[in-house]
Design a protein around this motif. Structure first.
Motif: not given
Length: 99
Positions: A34-63
């Motif tokens: 059971x999951x909420x999927x939230x579509x984002x730009x990779x540039x938003x990942x750092x600011x949204x990670x505190x409210x997320x459990x996992x990150x799945x990315x199609x691009x190079x992780x910048x950090x």
């Protein structure tokens, strides 16, 4: 069962993340995750990670991130999808077990 919050990212948050969102949605449904999927730009990942459990990315992780981060290029190339799906499902189950 606790609902997971999963960030799905690509460079612009539009094209490839849409393709991966559908694949992850189907994968989670098939594995009773059971999951909420939230579509984002990779540039938003750092600011949204505190409210997320996992990150799945199609691009190079910048950090590095504080949450499990999975590169999902295999969904776009068709190479290594079995291993990728297994990694995503196992990571989701590990997170569920900790909640």
């Amino acid at each position: 069962m606790t609902k997971l919050n999963v960030l799905v990212a690509c460079g612009a948050g539009i094209a490839t993340s849409t393709v991966v969102m559908k694949k992850v949605e189907d994968l989670f449904k098939d594995n009773d995750i059971d999951a909420n999927l939230i579509q984002i730009k990779i540039a938003e990942a750092a600011s949204k990670q505190d409210s997320a459990d996992m990150l799945i990315s199609t691009t190079v992780l910048p950090r590095e991130y504080d949450i499990p981060s999975i590169k999902a290029m295999g969904f776009l190339t068709g190479i290594g999808t079995d291993k990728l799906e297994e990694n995503i499902v196992n990571t989701a189950h590990e997170i569920e077990a900790k909640k």
